[in-house]
Design a protein around this motif. Sequence first.
Motif, mmCIF file in Angstrom:
data_model
loop_
_atom_site.group_PDB
_atom_site.id
_atom_site.type_symbol
_atom_site.label_atom_id
_atom_site.label_comp_id
_atom_site.label_asym_id
_atom_site.label_seq_id
_atom_site.Cartn_x
_atom_site.Cartn_y
_atom_site.Cartn_z
ATOM 1 N N ARG A 1 0.835 -1.209 0.000
ATOM 2 C CA ARG A 1 0.000 0.000 0.000
ATOM 3 C C ARG A 1 0.866 1.254 0.000
ATOM 4 N NH1 ARG A 1 -1.690 3.767 3.427
ATOM 5 N NH2 ARG A 1 -0.576 2.828 5.186
ATOM 6 N N LEU A 2 1.935 1.242 0.808
ATOM 7 C CA LEU A 2 2.798 2.420 0.867
ATOM 8 C C LEU A 2 3.566 2.622 -0.434
ATOM 9 C CD1 LEU A 2 4.364 2.644 4.441
ATOM 10 C CD2 LEU A 2 2.585 4.040 3.410
ATOM 11 N N VAL A 3 3.996 1.542 -1.058
ATOM 12 C CA VAL A 3 4.670 1.658 -2.356
ATOM 13 C C VAL A 3 3.752 2.364 -3.343
ATOM 14 C CG1 VAL A 3 5.464 0.332 -4.357
ATOM 15 C CG2 VAL A 3 6.224 -0.309 -2.062
ATOM 16 N N LYS A 4 2.500 1.929 -3.400
ATOM 17 C CA LYS A 4 1.546 2.531 -4.336
ATOM 18 C C LYS A 4 1.236 3.975 -3.934
ATOM 19 C CE LYS A 4 -0.855 1.642 -8.052
ATOM 20 N NZ LYS A 4 -2.018 0.743 -8.058
ATOM 21 N N HIS A 5 1.110 4.209 -2.644
ATOM 22 C CA HIS A 5 0.796 5.554 -2.140
ATOM 23 C C HIS A 5 1.881 6.560 -2.537
ATOM 24 C CE1 HIS A 5 -0.657 8.688 0.556
ATOM 25 N NE2 HIS A 5 0.557 8.791 1.053
ATOM 26 N N HIS A 6 3.121 6.115 -2.611
ATOM 27 C CA HIS A 6 4.227 7.015 -2.967
ATOM 28 C C HIS A 6 4.458 7.100 -4.467
ATOM 29 C CE1 HIS A 6 5.113 6.806 1.352
ATOM 30 N NE2 HIS A 6 5.860 7.883 1.171
ATOM 31 N N GLY A 7 3.552 6.548 -5.249
ATOM 32 C CA GLY A 7 3.649 6.670 -6.699
ATOM 33 C C GLY A 7 4.749 5.836 -7.324
ATOM 34 N N LEU A 8 5.190 4.798 -6.619
ATOM 35 C CA LEU A 8 6.234 3.925 -7.143
ATOM 36 C C LEU A 8 5.613 2.826 -8.001
ATOM 37 C CD1 LEU A 8 8.184 3.789 -3.786
ATOM 38 C CD2 LEU A 8 8.864 5.050 -5.830
ATOM 39 N N ARG A 9 6.430 2.222 -8.832
ATOM 40 C CA ARG A 9 5.920 1.254 -9.812
ATOM 41 C C ARG A 9 5.858 -0.136 -9.192
ATOM 42 N NH1 ARG A 9 10.535 2.946 -13.886
ATOM 43 N NH2 ARG A 9 11.525 2.904 -11.833
ATOM 44 N N GLN A 10 4.664 -0.699 -9.199
ATOM 45 C CA GLN A 10 4.402 -1.973 -8.546
ATOM 46 C C GLN A 10 3.872 -2.974 -9.567
ATOM 47 O OE1 GLN A 10 0.967 -2.543 -5.591
ATOM 48 N NE2 GLN A 10 2.739 -2.338 -4.238
ATOM 49 N N ALA A 11 4.232 -4.240 -9.390
ATOM 50 C CA ALA A 11 3.732 -5.279 -10.288
ATOM 51 C C ALA A 11 3.666 -6.599 -9.531
ATOM 52 C CB ALA A 11 4.632 -5.423 -11.516
ATOM 53 N N VAL A 12 2.855 -7.508 -10.060
ATOM 54 C CA VAL A 12 2.724 -8.843 -9.475
ATOM 55 C C VAL A 12 2.762 -9.863 -10.601
ATOM 56 C CG1 VAL A 12 0.192 -8.662 -9.486
ATOM 57 C CG2 VAL A 12 1.309 -10.336 -8.014
ATOM 58 N N VAL A 13 3.442 -10.969 -10.359
ATOM 59 C CA VAL A 13 3.523 -12.049 -11.336
ATOM 60 C C VAL A 13 3.227 -13.370 -10.636
ATOM 61 C CG1 VAL A 13 5.181 -10.875 -12.832
ATOM 62 C CG2 VAL A 13 6.017 -12.321 -10.971
ATOM 63 N N ARG A 14 2.835 -14.347 -11.418
ATOM 64 C CA ARG A 14 2.591 -15.680 -10.892
ATOM 65 C C ARG A 14 3.919 -16.430 -10.855
ATOM 66 N NH1 ARG A 14 -3.064 -16.173 -10.834
ATOM 67 N NH2 ARG A 14 -2.612 -18.012 -9.580
ATOM 68 N N GLY A 15 4.195 -17.071 -9.727
ATOM 69 C CA GLY A 15 5.464 -17.778 -9.598
ATOM 70 C C GLY A 15 5.332 -19.185 -9.060
ATOM 71 N N GLU A 16 4.186 -19.818 -9.327
ATOM 72 C CA GLU A 16 3.930 -21.134 -8.741
ATOM 73 C C GLU A 16 4.956 -22.185 -9.139
ATOM 74 O OE1 GLU A 16 -0.192 -19.168 -8.997
ATOM 75 O OE2 GLU A 16 1.592 -19.317 -10.261
ATOM 76 N N ASP A 17 5.635 -21.989 -10.270
ATOM 77 C CA ASP A 17 6.643 -22.966 -10.704
ATOM 78 C C ASP A 17 7.991 -22.761 -10.031
ATOM 79 O OD1 ASP A 17 4.802 -24.090 -12.493
ATOM 80 O OD2 ASP A 17 5.335 -22.653 -14.061
ATOM 81 N N LEU A 18 8.199 -21.602 -9.405
ATOM 82 C CA LEU A 18 9.517 -21.268 -8.866
ATOM 83 C C LEU A 18 9.525 -20.938 -7.380
ATOM 84 C CD1 LEU A 18 10.776 -18.950 -11.780
ATOM 85 C CD2 LEU A 18 11.158 -21.396 -11.482
ATOM 86 N N LEU A 19 8.354 -20.943 -6.750
ATOM 87 C CA LEU A 19 8.256 -20.505 -5.358
ATOM 88 C C LEU A 19 7.114 -21.262 -4.697
ATOM 89 C CD1 LEU A 19 9.571 -18.164 -3.577
ATOM 90 C CD2 LEU A 19 7.513 -16.848 -4.118
ATOM 91 N N SER A 20 7.345 -21.741 -3.473
ATOM 92 C CA SER A 20 6.271 -22.472 -2.791
ATOM 93 C C SER A 20 6.330 -22.233 -1.289
ATOM 94 C CB SER A 20 6.351 -23.973 -3.085
ATOM 95 O OG SER A 20 7.530 -24.525 -2.534
ATOM 96 N N VAL A 21 5.172 -22.375 -0.660
ATOM 97 C CA VAL A 21 5.078 -22.201 0.786
ATOM 98 C C VAL A 21 3.861 -22.973 1.289
ATOM 99 C CG1 VAL A 21 3.643 -20.097 0.628
ATOM 100 C CG2 VAL A 21 5.058 -20.482 2.660
ATOM 101 N N ARG A 22 3.954 -23.480 2.472
ATOM 102 C CA ARG A 22 2.786 -24.077 3.128
ATOM 103 C C ARG A 22 2.223 -23.023 4.064
ATOM 104 N NH1 ARG A 22 2.587 -29.799 6.549
ATOM 105 N NH2 ARG A 22 0.290 -29.893 6.771
ATOM 106 N N TRP A 23 1.026 -22.542 3.755
ATOM 107 C CA TRP A 23 0.459 -21.384 4.455
ATOM 108 C C TRP A 23 0.315 -21.658 5.949
ATOM 109 C CZ3 TRP A 23 -5.328 -20.017 4.797
ATOM 110 C CH2 TRP A 23 -5.496 -18.745 5.383
ATOM 111 N N GLN A 24 -0.456 -22.648 6.309
ATOM 112 C CA GLN A 24 -0.631 -23.038 7.700
ATOM 113 C C GLN A 24 -0.761 -24.556 7.761
ATOM 114 O OE1 GLN A 24 -0.362 -21.020 10.194
ATOM 115 N NE2 GLN A 24 -0.682 -18.997 9.291
#
Length: 380
Positions: A232-255
Amino acid sequence: MRLGASAILIFWLVAGWITLRGTRRLSRLTIPRGRRVRPAVSVIVPARNEARVLPCSIASLVGQTYPDLEVIALNDRSTDDTGAVLESLKRIHSRLTVIHLDSLPEGWLGKTHALYLGSRRARGEWLLFTDADVIFHPQCLEAAIAWADANRVDHLVVIPRVETVGFWENVLVSCFSLLFALALRPWRVSDPRSRASIGIGAFNLIRRSAYEAMGTHRALANAVVDDLELGRLVKHHGLRQAVVRGEDLLSVRWQVGLSGVISGLEKNAFAGVEYSLGRAVATCLALAILGIVPFLGAAFGPASGLWAVAALAVIGIQAAHARQARLPAWPAVFHPLAVAVLIYAIARSTFLTLRRGSVQWRGTSYPLAALRRRPGTPKT
């Protein structure tokens, strides 16, 4: 009843189509070819009582093919063997720096304080904030830095694959993934005209210059949901934000299991509605109306046929979204059960936080009055 069923059906058809279409447009992180610019990267990993998961996660980080890389792990007042595990890993891996923290200054949360101290020690042009239980493909950082550089972004969020074990984790993660996309609209975050923003604890990659411009973690000292607030702060300061899907390269067990999900949401759920009782009630009502009522109407309502169509629309949309997220589709059938658990978790988080007057997490109590102050003003 028919009007209500029609309204809910229209909502799911419209919202579902927008969500599926939007998430389909997200880029998928892939391993780059050829040599590229490789600026120095510092990975910052806070850890409190994470001795069980650290050997695998740290090994996946120090094993990155990325050349100019340092990994800074912070043992945040752990009461288990986290410190000893990190020290043993440091003796094996020269890329790993270990910092032990034995106190927490007033006005900080443990995690945000650890992330801030890690950033002060880091030398990288890019900073990656990640959690202690995330597993990285050896070329994950190569791919992320190449994508961020090619697209000239300041803050890159990578969506991981969520590992699920057993019935409850599958059912809850599948439902939560859909609701997360509906609420945050990740396909809109790169649009500077949109207020949509995102952050994910598993992978928040940010340029050091952007991190300093947004106020560092001093501006997030009291942020319980620190990853979303960073976005939120990145966007609030007018900085460039992006999101990509990384399911093939990154994993985590949430809970881990049903109890793990409910316990984990104890800290975040009430914080997610900004500690507002009214918003918590409204959120629970909205979840019940949209996620449970269609199934009850199909079973018991006078316009059962229309309700059944609405319920099938919910199932179909969640199943389609799950396929995009590399999750199994079958949990969509149990959507109302998952929603009921989430409602309970939100209500429980709200009740416990208000009764205690604080958020209690991993052995530390954080006063509610301090947490209610909106993050965004740097600490002095």
